[in-house]
Design a protein around this motif. Structure first.
Motif, PDB file in Angstrom:
ATOM      1  N   LEU A 314       0.820  -1.214   0.000  1.00 14.67           N
ATOM      2  CA  LEU A 314       0.000   0.000   0.000  1.00 14.67           C
ATOM      3  C   LEU A 314       0.853   1.263   0.000  1.00 14.67           C
ATOM      4  CD1 LEU A 314      -2.767   1.366   0.136  1.00 14.67           C
ATOM      5  CD2 LEU A 314      -2.686   1.123   2.637  1.00 14.67           C
ATOM      6  N   PHE A 315       1.896   1.299   0.835  1.00 15.04           N
ATOM      7  CA  PHE A 315       2.741   2.491   0.898  1.00 15.04           C
ATOM      8  C   PHE A 315       3.376   2.781  -0.457  1.00 15.04           C
ATOM      9  CE2 PHE A 315       7.043   4.233   1.289  1.00 15.04           C
ATOM     10  CZ  PHE A 315       6.753   5.464   1.868  1.00 15.04           C
ATOM     11  N   TRP A 316       3.996   1.760  -1.045  1.00 16.40           N
ATOM     12  CA  TRP A 316       4.686   1.980  -2.320  1.00 16.40           C
ATOM     13  C   TRP A 316       3.699   2.166  -3.474  1.00 16.40           C
ATOM     14  CZ3 TRP A 316       9.267   3.758  -2.646  1.00 16.40           C
ATOM     15  CH2 TRP A 316      10.198   3.493  -1.626  1.00 16.40           C
ATOM     16  N   THR A 317       2.493   1.646  -3.331  1.00 21.05           N
ATOM     17  CA  THR A 317       1.458   1.938  -4.332  1.00 21.05           C
ATOM     18  C   THR A 317       1.185   3.435  -4.377  1.00 21.05           C
ATOM     19  OG1 THR A 317       0.400  -0.227  -4.157  1.00 21.05           O
ATOM     20  CG2 THR A 317      -0.963   1.583  -4.954  1.00 21.05           C
ATOM     21  N   GLY A 318       1.075   4.056  -3.195  1.00 21.14           N
ATOM     22  CA  GLY A 318       0.881   5.505  -3.139  1.00 21.14           C
ATOM     23  C   GLY A 318       2.049   6.270  -3.732  1.00 21.14           C
ATOM     24  N   VAL A 319       3.275   5.842  -3.405  1.00 23.12           N
ATOM     25  CA  VAL A 319       4.483   6.506  -3.925  1.00 23.12           C
ATOM     26  C   VAL A 319       4.557   6.369  -5.444  1.00 23.12           C
ATOM     27  CG1 VAL A 319       7.012   6.465  -3.946  1.00 23.12           C
ATOM     28  CG2 VAL A 319       5.774   6.239  -1.775  1.00 23.12           C
ATOM     29  N   LEU A 320       4.357   5.154  -5.931  1.00 23.19           N
ATOM     30  CA  LEU A 320       4.427   4.917  -7.376  1.00 23.19           C
ATOM     31  C   LEU A 320       3.328   5.670  -8.118  1.00 23.19           C
ATOM     32  CD1 LEU A 320       5.240   1.100  -7.412  1.00 23.19           C
ATOM     33  CD2 LEU A 320       6.744   2.949  -8.172  1.00 23.19           C
ATOM     34  N   ALA A 321       2.137   5.751  -7.520  1.00 26.05           N
ATOM     35  CA  ALA A 321       1.041   6.488  -8.159  1.00 26.05           C
ATOM     36  C   ALA A 321       1.412   7.956  -8.347  1.00 26.05           C
ATOM     37  CB  ALA A 321      -0.228   6.370  -7.332  1.00 26.05           C
ATOM     38  N   VAL A 322       2.091   8.539  -7.366  1.00 25.19           N
ATOM     39  CA  VAL A 322       2.523   9.933  -7.464  1.00 25.19           C
ATOM     40  C   VAL A 322       3.567  10.091  -8.577  1.00 25.19           C
ATOM     41  CG1 VAL A 322       3.793  11.771  -6.285  1.00 25.19           C
ATOM     42  CG2 VAL A 322       1.978  10.540  -5.090  1.00 25.19           C
ATOM     43  N   ILE A 323       4.556   9.186  -8.603  1.00 31.83           N
ATOM     44  CA  ILE A 323       5.608   9.265  -9.629  1.00 31.83           C
ATOM     45  C   ILE A 323       5.012   9.099 -11.025  1.00 31.83           C
ATOM     46  CG2 ILE A 323       7.689   8.156 -10.521  1.00 31.83           C
ATOM     47  CD1 ILE A 323       8.343   7.362  -7.606  1.00 31.83           C
ATOM     48  N   ILE A 324       4.144   8.109 -11.176  1.00 32.12           N
ATOM     49  CA  ILE A 324       3.503   7.867 -12.476  1.00 32.12           C
ATOM     50  C   ILE A 324       2.696   9.089 -12.902  1.00 32.12           C
ATOM     51  CG2 ILE A 324       1.732   6.512 -13.675  1.00 32.12           C
ATOM     52  CD1 ILE A 324       2.642   4.136 -11.847  1.00 32.12           C
ATOM     53  N   GLY A 325       1.932   9.645 -11.972  1.00 31.84           N
ATOM     54  CA  GLY A 325       1.110  10.817 -12.297  1.00 31.84           C
ATOM     55  C   GLY A 325       1.939  11.979 -12.782  1.00 31.84           C
ATOM     56  N   ILE A 326       3.050  12.278 -12.103  1.00 36.49           N
ATOM     57  CA  ILE A 326       3.905  13.405 -12.487  1.00 36.49           C
ATOM     58  C   ILE A 326       4.508  13.181 -13.866  1.00 36.49           C
ATOM     59  CG2 ILE A 326       6.074  14.599 -11.965  1.00 36.49           C
ATOM     60  CD1 ILE A 326       5.407  14.214  -8.995  1.00 36.49           C
ATOM     61  N   ILE A 327       5.049  11.984 -14.093  1.00 40.86           N
ATOM     62  CA  ILE A 327       5.740  11.722 -15.361  1.00 40.86           C
ATOM     63  C   ILE A 327       4.770  11.681 -16.528  1.00 40.86           C
ATOM     64  CG2 ILE A 327       7.127  10.056 -16.663  1.00 40.86           C
ATOM     65  CD1 ILE A 327       8.461   9.255 -14.051  1.00 40.86           C
ATOM     66  N   ILE A 328       3.718  10.891 -16.401  1.00 38.45           N
ATOM     67  CA  ILE A 328       2.840  10.658 -17.552  1.00 38.45           C
ATOM     68  C   ILE A 328       2.022  11.895 -17.905  1.00 38.45           C
ATOM     69  CG2 ILE A 328       0.714   9.812 -16.444  1.00 38.45           C
ATOM     70  CD1 ILE A 328       0.878   7.430 -18.456  1.00 38.45           C
ATOM     71  N   ALA A 329       1.780  12.777 -16.915  1.00 32.70           N
ATOM     72  CA  ALA A 329       0.971  13.966 -17.178  1.00 32.70           C
ATOM     73  C   ALA A 329       1.741  15.058 -17.898  1.00 32.70           C
ATOM     74  CB  ALA A 329       0.419  14.528 -15.869  1.00 32.70           C
ATOM     75  N   SER A 330       3.058  14.970 -17.873  1.00 33.02           N
ATOM     76  CA  SER A 330       3.854  16.021 -18.515  1.00 33.02           C
ATOM     77  C   SER A 330       3.757  15.975 -20.033  1.00 33.02           C
ATOM     78  CB  SER A 330       5.324  15.912 -18.079  1.00 33.02           C
ATOM     79  OG  SER A 330       5.879  14.662 -18.463  1.00 33.02           O
ATOM     80  N   ALA A 331       3.101  14.931 -20.568  1.00 35.55           N
ATOM     81  CA  ALA A 331       3.069  14.736 -22.018  1.00 35.55           C
ATOM     82  C   ALA A 331       2.033  15.589 -22.737  1.00 35.55           C
ATOM     83  CB  ALA A 331       2.809  13.266 -22.342  1.00 35.55           C
ATOM     84  N   PHE A 332       0.845  15.773 -22.149  1.00 36.77           N
ATOM     85  CA  PHE A 332      -0.280  16.243 -22.955  1.00 36.77           C
ATOM     86  C   PHE A 332      -0.070  17.640 -23.525  1.00 36.77           C
ATOM     87  CE2 PHE A 332      -4.585  17.869 -23.766  1.00 36.77           C
ATOM     88  CZ  PHE A 332      -5.009  16.904 -24.647  1.00 36.77           C
ATOM     89  N   SER A 333       0.396  18.578 -22.712  1.00 33.80           N
ATOM     90  CA  SER A 333       0.616  19.934 -23.217  1.00 33.80           C
ATOM     91  C   SER A 333       1.611  19.925 -24.369  1.00 33.80           C
ATOM     92  CB  SER A 333       1.132  20.848 -22.100  1.00 33.80           C
ATOM     93  OG  SER A 333       0.162  21.004 -21.094  1.00 33.80           O
ATOM     94  N   ALA A 334       2.697  19.139 -24.212  1.00 32.26           N
ATOM     95  CA  ALA A 334       3.712  19.059 -25.264  1.00 32.26           C
ATOM     96  C   ALA A 334       3.138  18.431 -26.533  1.00 32.26           C
ATOM     97  CB  ALA A 334       4.917  18.264 -24.763  1.00 32.26           C
ATOM     98  N   ILE A 335       2.333  17.369 -26.374  1.00 32.87           N
ATOM     99  CA  ILE A 335       1.726  16.718 -27.538  1.00 32.87           C
ATOM    100  C   ILE A 335       0.780  17.663 -28.258  1.00 32.87           C
ATOM    101  CG2 ILE A 335       0.074  14.921 -28.219  1.00 32.87           C
ATOM    102  CD1 ILE A 335       1.325  13.117 -26.082  1.00 32.87           C
ATOM    103  N   LEU A 336      -0.071  18.366 -27.506  1.00 31.39           N
ATOM    104  CA  LEU A 336      -1.052  19.257 -28.111  1.00 31.39           C
ATOM    105  C   LEU A 336      -0.388  20.404 -28.854  1.00 31.39           C
ATOM    106  CD1 LEU A 336      -3.996  20.033 -28.543  1.00 31.39           C
ATOM    107  CD2 LEU A 336      -3.945  21.232 -26.351  1.00 31.39           C
ATOM    108  N   VAL A 337       0.587  21.053 -28.235  1.00 26.38           N
ATOM    109  CA  VAL A 337       1.262  22.180 -28.889  1.00 26.38           C
ATOM    110  C   VAL A 337       2.075  21.686 -30.082  1.00 26.38           C
ATOM    111  CG1 VAL A 337       2.950  24.035 -28.599  1.00 26.38           C
ATOM    112  CG2 VAL A 337       1.305  23.542 -26.776  1.00 26.38           C
ATOM    113  N   PHE A 338       2.702  20.516 -29.963  1.00 27.04           N
ATOM    114  CA  PHE A 338       3.426  19.922 -31.092  1.00 27.04           C
ATOM    115  C   PHE A 338       2.490  19.757 -32.284  1.00 27.04           C
ATOM    116  CE2 PHE A 338       5.673  16.869 -33.630  1.00 27.04           C
ATOM    117  CZ  PHE A 338       7.017  16.946 -33.281  1.00 27.04           C
ATOM    118  N   ALA A 339       1.296  19.238 -32.029  1.00 34.37           N
ATOM    119  CA  ALA A 339       0.321  19.044 -33.106  1.00 34.37           C
ATOM    120  C   ALA A 339      -0.158  20.373 -33.670  1.00 34.37           C
ATOM    121  CB  ALA A 339      -0.873  18.238 -32.591  1.00 34.37           C
TER     122      ALA A 339
END
Length: 407
Positions: A314-339
């Motif tokens: 449970l503890f590391w699930t919370g930690v990993l969820a935060v890391i995944i959220g930060i990394i994967i969310a950084s894509a959309f603005s870059a993808i949209l402006v690129f397009a």
């Protein structure tokens, strides 16, 4: 040209090219209110599941209807408003969302639930292309930053929504969804003011006093098409995985770790808050280092952490969820402006296409993963979805855009 005309031209040009932070933060706050209200839908799934004895397949269908209505109309709205901008359509979008939430609070059948989420989806399909255009117009050339600020508002709203549902709706029941209409009323007031600025900007552009910078991308039409397809595939991987988190993370935590509905909502809030943080980071980094590199990192870079998640406590699930959220969310603005840079002059259509496709993939992902959860288990869903970020390797095929300002 006399001196007064020259002065007017210079002032108008400066206005058009200046980053208007008051507008950016206003449209971001409107995005916060809009997505806060939309996030009520998945946040109430545990409550609706219990009230209506729903299967995971039915929950997936609810999300599919919402995302379908939110996605299909967006490219058409964007295409139309590229030719004929409609500033006050932002207000109309908020009205649809209010009607949907009002109906959701009193729905007594599964079919009423579907109608209510469809109304919210229509509101979303009208809001996002025009709101994204407002962010583009207010960017002053800092497009990645502008889209990040805009997206930050939406992601912050998506993060706050589940928290408010846990505090307001979970203890009292479905009828308390009606309190979220207050956010819609605030949105109407704010968007009415933004519409005035937007209308004035249209008048300024129509007068041809503003000297707007156009950027020419020196790529063949075939290369542009391939690049758009690659970007859409990356959107598919991102939002299919995001569907597993936004729609089923609470069920995963309840099933695997025995958490209560309220406690699981706080973990969902933690993930969505990290998504908001990642969104703010991605756009400016794309402006500075190049959007291709940020896209590459934000999709493929999440893979090691998504692959670990199904095996964490449970503890590391919370930690990993935060890391995944930060990394994967950084894509959309870059993808949209690129397009948008690949197709200059088509801001509304591209915004509608990518927002719509993102919502559509989220809805399809939720429906497919819900069906898989019914046939297997919710834990198995997280095992198979953990491989989706590996699709980020396709970012290799994106061009390094070289732009030249038109003379």
């Amino acid at each position: 040209m006399n001196s007064s005309t020259q002065t007017a031209t210079v002032d108008s040009s400066t206005l058009a090219q200046k980053t208007v932070y008051s507008v950016l933060f206003s449209i971001a706050f409107a995005h916060l209110l809009n997505d806060l209200m939309q996030s009520v839908i998945p946040s109430t799934y545990p409550i609706l599941k219990e009230n209506f004895n729903l299967s995971f397949t039915q929950i997936g269908l609810i999300t599919f209807v919402f995302q379908l209505t939110a996605s299909l109309l967006q490219p058409f709205v964007g295409f139309y408003t590229d030719k004929k901008p409609k500033p006050y359509s932002l207000v109309a979008a908020m009205v649809f969302t209010i009607l949907g939430l009002g109906l959701l609070s009193v729905s007594g059948s599964f079919w009423m639930l579907l109608v209510s989420v469809a109304l919210v989806g229509i509101g979303s399909s009208i809001f996002h292309p025009e709101a994204s255009r407002v962010a583009f117009l207010g960017s002053g050339g800092k497009r990645g930053l502008a889209q990040s600020i805009f997206q930050l508002g939406g992601n912050a709203g998506s993060a706050i929504g589940p928290l408010l549902v846990a505090l307001i709706v979970a203890p009292h029941g479905q009828s308390y969804v009606i309190w979220f209409v207050i956010a819609g009323v605030l949105g109407i007031i704010l968007l009415s003011k933004i519409a005035v600025w937007y209308q004035n900007h249209i008048i300024l552009k129509a007068s041809k006093k503003a000297v707007l910078e156009e950027e020419i991308v020196h790529l063949s039409s075939r290369k542009v098409t391939i690049s758009i397809i690659v970007l859409l595939l990356l959107i598919f991987s991102k939002f299919f995985y995001m569907a597993s988190m936004s729609s089923y993370f609470t069920f995963y935590l309840i099933s695997k770790f025995g958490l209560s509905v309220q406690n699981s909502q706080f973990y969902l809030f933690l993930f969505l808050a990290s998504v908001a943080a990642g969104t703010l980071i991605g756009g400016p980094l794309g402006d500075h280092f190049g959007r291709k590199y940020i896209i590459w990192f934000s999709i493929l870079g999440a893979a090691p952490f998504t692959l670990l998640l199904p095996y964490a406590n449970l503890f590391w699930t919370g930690v990993l969820a935060v890391i995944i959220g930060i990394i994967i969310a950084s894509a959309f603005s870059a993808i949209l402006v690129f397009a948008q840079e690949l197709k200059p002059g088509k801001v509304g259509m591209i915004s509608g296409l990518f927002f719509g496709f993102a919502f559509g993939m989220g809805g399809l992902g939720s429906a497919v993963l819900g069906y898989i959860a019914d046939k297997t288990s919710i834990e198995y869903v997280y095992t198979i979805s953990s491989y989706l970020p590996l699709i980020g390797v396709l970012a290799y095929f994106l061009p390094n855009i070289k732009k030249q300002k038109a003379l």
